[in-house]
Scaffold this active site. Structure first.
Site, PDB file in Angstrom:
ATOM      1  CD  GLU A   1      11.847  26.251  15.849  1.00 43.85           C
ATOM      2  OE1 GLU A   1      10.836  26.705  16.379  1.00 43.85           O
ATOM      3  OE2 GLU A   1      11.968  26.106  14.611  1.00 43.85           O
TER       4      GLU A   1
ATOM      5  CG  ASP B   1      -8.212  -3.760  19.817  1.00 42.93           C
ATOM      6  OD1 ASP B   1      -7.499  -4.727  19.502  1.00 42.93           O
ATOM      7  OD2 ASP B   1      -8.880  -3.117  18.974  1.00 42.93           O
TER       8      ASP B   1
ATOM      9  CB  CYS C   1      -2.911   3.948  12.633  1.00 44.24           C
ATOM     10  SG  CYS C   1      -3.504   5.651  12.533  1.00 44.24           S
ATOM     11  CB  SER C   2      -8.326   2.849  13.800  1.00 43.41           C
ATOM     12  OG  SER C   2      -9.633   3.073  13.327  1.00 43.41           O
TER      13      SER C   2
ATOM     14  CG  ASP D   1       0.949   9.038   7.161  1.00 45.17           C
ATOM     15  OD1 ASP D   1      -0.223   9.076   6.712  1.00 45.17           O
ATOM     16  OD2 ASP D   1       1.219   8.620   8.313  1.00 45.17           O
TER      17      ASP D   1
ATOM     18  N   GLY E   1      -5.805   7.510  14.387  1.00 45.67           N
ATOM     19  CA  GLY E   1      -5.192   7.592  15.719  1.00 45.67           C
ATOM     20  C   GLY E   1      -5.550   6.328  16.487  1.00 45.67           C
TER      21      GLY E   1
ATOM     22  CE  LYS F   1      -0.217   6.477  10.868  1.00 49.03           C
ATOM     23  NZ  LYS F   1       0.027   7.917  10.738  1.00 49.03           N
TER      24      LYS F   1
HETATM   25  C1  GLA Z   1      -5.253   8.883   9.768  1.00 45.98           C
HETATM   26  C2  GLA Z   1      -4.055   8.701  10.643  1.00 45.98           C
HETATM   27  C3  GLA Z   1      -3.084   9.821  10.409  1.00 45.98           C
HETATM   28  C4  GLA Z   1      -2.684   9.840   8.950  1.00 45.98           C
HETATM   29  C5  GLA Z   1      -3.908   9.946   8.085  1.00 45.98           C
HETATM   30  C6  GLA Z   1      -3.569   9.784   6.634  1.00 45.98           C
HETATM   31  O1  GLA Z   1      -6.012   9.979  10.142  1.00 45.98           O
HETATM   32  O2  GLA Z   1      -4.420   8.607  11.984  1.00 45.98           O
HETATM   33  O3  GLA Z   1      -1.959   9.673  11.230  1.00 45.98           O
HETATM   34  O4  GLA Z   1      -1.966   8.666   8.671  1.00 45.98           O
HETATM   35  O5  GLA Z   1      -4.879   8.960   8.417  1.00 45.98           O
HETATM   36  O6  GLA Z   1      -4.674   9.868   5.824  1.00 45.98           O
END
Ligand code: GLA
Length: 729
Positions: free
Chosen positions: A616, A536, A528-529, A368, A531, A478
């Site tokens: 776990e 849309d 993603c924005s 990420d 979340g 992503k």
């Molecule tokens: C947004 C995304 C998260 C993560 C952060 C990284 O908030 O929704 O999942 O990727 O950015 O900065």
């Protein structure tokens, strides 16, 4: 033939398997809506129209002394301003002479044997040749020479009708469009409910059901994106409608920017729903000869409640909205680095994570935010899309190969639409960010937005993305977008065209997405924005799954995923198991419960596996393996909401059923528990009355499970969850 024109009655009949849509070329060439609902067997529904001499209801000049013909109460296909209809219009213009009237009359029509497209924007497409038909109806204002072409796409098998509009300036001077709806739907009844999906960051798509009130209810977004705050999809329903019974009409937009929806109950107790661009968040100057395409709207009708309506949308999204090789594919179980390590990682740490991710059954590692430029926190470096090899301790290629060697695929996070002020890109190209001259920009997460309406900026981003995607075997991207948009000003547009920028931004985004997804057909893109701020149908055309919310708390997710499920299929919902206590809410819940909730979508993990105990990890592996077994059912099955997270009992249940009725997966979560509890009885859906099913060691008939119910022993503890699998025997 799903579209029929009856030239004697002048009616258009659009039929799908379980619905019928009708309108008529009425007196004086006005297009009057007749019916959208259950099939009426082709009966001409013009008899429903009622004319009367009503006070203060204006009459068109052509009607002579007839005081009974008024557009103020007659149902219409595409209502305008200045012709005596005072309800919410579908279109608003400013003519070249400054007047605002638009008097649209029927000119011609055409029935076409495939589905129309929308210029510059994605729209539903035919999965198989001949799956859809198009009706094109041309209307004209003879004075201003503005032509409006209404487009209807009929997906008969899917019970879906799409709509779009093309506005053309056939006159000799510029005119301005200030509202351009994709759809307007006039229903002759006023006793309806409105279900809409509002929210906020980390709490998207909460459902609200209200009465359609006298006057106008307006929903929409002016944030430049479809937004966390209000999803473009909404439902009108009869007051008695529930999951299984009652009539409901779903409307949604294939669009990712500003939108407006108006729901009006009129003086004569009729309901009008208008959805598209407008309401002070849109304007467009149309010069002579130019055309403007509205985004596409999607409508579906169910006479059997919300479950059926959702199934119609889910099918259309999976088959006619999502594109490419991943649209129906089994999505990889990914481990995303974000909540596990945030910005604090090196290449070695990621390889360690990959190793432990493998131990819990993950199939892909997603790196990420934090791998590029000086991106050590979220205040800087957006725009500097060069791998920080110093931080990683290796090249991207070496890292990806290392991850691959450990048996996992590799995915990467990008946020191309943004720029940090503290970045080389901004220092070099200050003018690339949206900014109003002489004003300080408005900051969001300490970042600004690049002007995607400009081709050179899109070209730059395309190049940078290609360099990254080409540099290593990247199989997933992503695509994030972490703020609402402000500072709408572009140096390339004249003052009178600045109001076009929000729409031009979205057109630019689609252009970039189209080029990238065409060049990289093998990459799975996840939208993603922050979340689910851009969850849309527009984004789903390029990205078959979207990170549903930055809120990974399993109990909050019950509401978020419940609301999301009305329009969007489980395969499109990115949902991960995160650490407990949860980082957003501080709530603790068991791994079993977190996995049960995350399993109602495209599943993954978002935690530092190294911090898990051996026990776990073993439990996580078992839960992952269970998900793998059920994954086809989750992605391809029919989704049923068996109870609501808003229900005071606190018991939330949902179910996936195979379309061939051979299997079902039932999940039950207790968001609240009580002393001296009762059993939970749930009636299953989507099985066959004539089949027998095994669940564990027990055998049940489908009829018993559906008509009498399944018994679950009382649930106790902290947010307990149980999953039951039923298999035909
Ligand atoms: C947004 C995304 C998260 C993560 C952060 C990284 O908030 O929704 O999942 O990727 O950015 O900065």
């Amino acid at each position: 033939m799903s579209i029929i024109y009856d030239s004697d009655a002048k009616t258009f009949k659009l039929s799908t398997q379980r619905s019928e849509y009708q309108f008529v070329i009425g007196p004086y060439g006005f297009l009057l809506h007749l019916h959208y609902g259950a099939s009426v067997g082709g009966q001409n529904m013009s008899y429903l129209l009622h004319q009367a001499d009503r006070g203060f209801c204006m009459n068109p000049y052509d009607a002579g002394n007839d005081r009974t013909f008024s557009l103020d109460f007659l149902p219409q296909e595409y209502p305008t301003v200045g012709v005596g209809d005072y309800r919410v219009p579908a279109i608003e213009v400013i003519n070249s002479d400054g007047s605002m009237a638009l008097d649209l009359r029927y000119q011609s029509h055409k029935i076409i044997s495939d589905k129309y497209g929308v210029e510059g924007m994605p729209s539903l497409y035919e999965e198989t040749l001949g799956e859809a038909e198009t009706l094109e109806v041309v209307l004209l204002d003879r004075v201003s020479s503005i032509e409006v072409k209404l487009l209807y796409g009929v997906f008969s098998e899917k019970d879906v009708i799409t709509r779009s509009t093309v506005i053309r300036n056939l006159g000799g001077a510029d005119m301005r469009i200030t509202k351009a709806a994709s759809v307007s739907l006039d229903l002759l009844r006023g006793d309806l409910d409105l279900l809409h999906f509002h929210g906020r960051h980390a709490m998207e798509r909460e459902i609200e059901r209200t009465t359609v009130i006298s006057g106008v209810q307006t929903l929409g977004s002016r944030r430049g994106t479809s937004s966390h705050q209000q999803n473009p999809g909404f439902i009108l329903s009869t007051r008695d409608a529930n999951e299984e019974h009652g009539e409901c009409w779903g409307l949604n937009l294939v669009y990712s920017g500003n939108f407006s929806a108006n729901i009006e109950r009129s003086q004569t107790s009729q309901t009008r729903a208008v959805l598209g661009l407008g309401d002070r968040s849109f304007q467009w100057t149309l010069s002579p000869g130019e055309s403007f395409f509205t985004p596409e709207a999607v409508m579906s009708f169910s006479g059997d409640g919300f479950a059926k309506l959702s199934h119609n949308f889910h099918r259309a999204v999976r088959h006619n909205v999502c594109r490419g090789k991943h649209k129906l594919s089994s999505r990889p179980i990914l481990l995303n680095s974000w909540e596990g390590v945030y910005f604090d990682f090196t290449g070695a740490k990621l390889l360690q994570i990959a190793e432990s991710a493998k131990e819990i059954g993950a199939e892909m590692l997603v790196m990420d935010d934090g791998w590029f430029g000086d991106r050590f926190d979220d205040n800087r470096a957006l725009g500097d899309w060069t791998v920080n090899e110093e931080k990683l301790g290796c090249s991207l290629k070496e890292l990806v190969e290392g991850v691959n060697e450990r048996g996992l695929k590799f995915g990467i996070w990008v946020e191309p639409e943004m720029v940090s002020e503290d970045s080389d890109l901004y220092r070099e190209h200050k003018d690339w960010a949206l900014q109003i001259p002489s004003r300080n920009p408005v900051r969001g997460r300490n970042q600004l937005v690049l002007d995607l309406s400009r081709e050179n900026i899109r070209d730059f981003l395309y190049q940078r993305m290609c360099e990254i995607f080409d540099s290593a075997p990247i199989e997933y991207v992503k695509w994030d977008m972490n703020r609402s948009i402000t500072d709408w000003h572009s140096p390339l547009l004249s003052a009178s065209k600045q109001g076009e920028l929000p729409h031009r931004y979205v057109l630019g985004l689609y252009d970039l997405m189209k080029k990238l997804t065409e060049r990289y057909p093998n990459i799975l893109f996840e939208g993603c924005s922050g979340g689910g701020g851009r969850f849309d149908l527009g984004m789903l055309c390029y990205q078959p799954q979207i990170w549903c919310s930055d809120n990974t708390d399993a109990i909050n997710r019950l509401k978020i995923q419940y609301g999301t499920s009305f329009f969007y299929p489980a395969s499109s919902v990115g949902s991960h198991v995160s650490a407990s206590p949860n980082h957003q809410t501080g709530r603790s819940s068991s791994l079993n419960t977190r996995a049960a909730v995350a399993a109602a979508g495209s599943f993954g993990y978002e935690l530092d596996v190294a911090k898990m105990t051996k026990a776990e990890k073993a439990e996580a592996l078992a839960l992952t393996e269970q998900y793998k077994k059920f994954r086809p059912l989750v992605h391809d099955g029919l989704y049923y909401r068996l109870s609501s997270p808003y229900d005071p009992t606190g018991v939330i249940a949902w179910q996936f059923a195979a379309e061939d009725e051979s299997a079902a997966l039932l999940t039950v979560v207790a968001a609240d528990v009580a002393a001296n509890p009762s059993c939970i009885y749930l009636r299953l859906k989507g099985l066959s009355n004539n089949k027998t099913y095994a669940c564990g060691d027990a055998i049940y008939s489908g009829a018993a499970l559906m008509n009498a119910g399944f018994k679950i022993a009382p649930l106790t503890g902290d947010y307990p969850a149980e999953v039951f699998y039923f298999k035909e025997v």
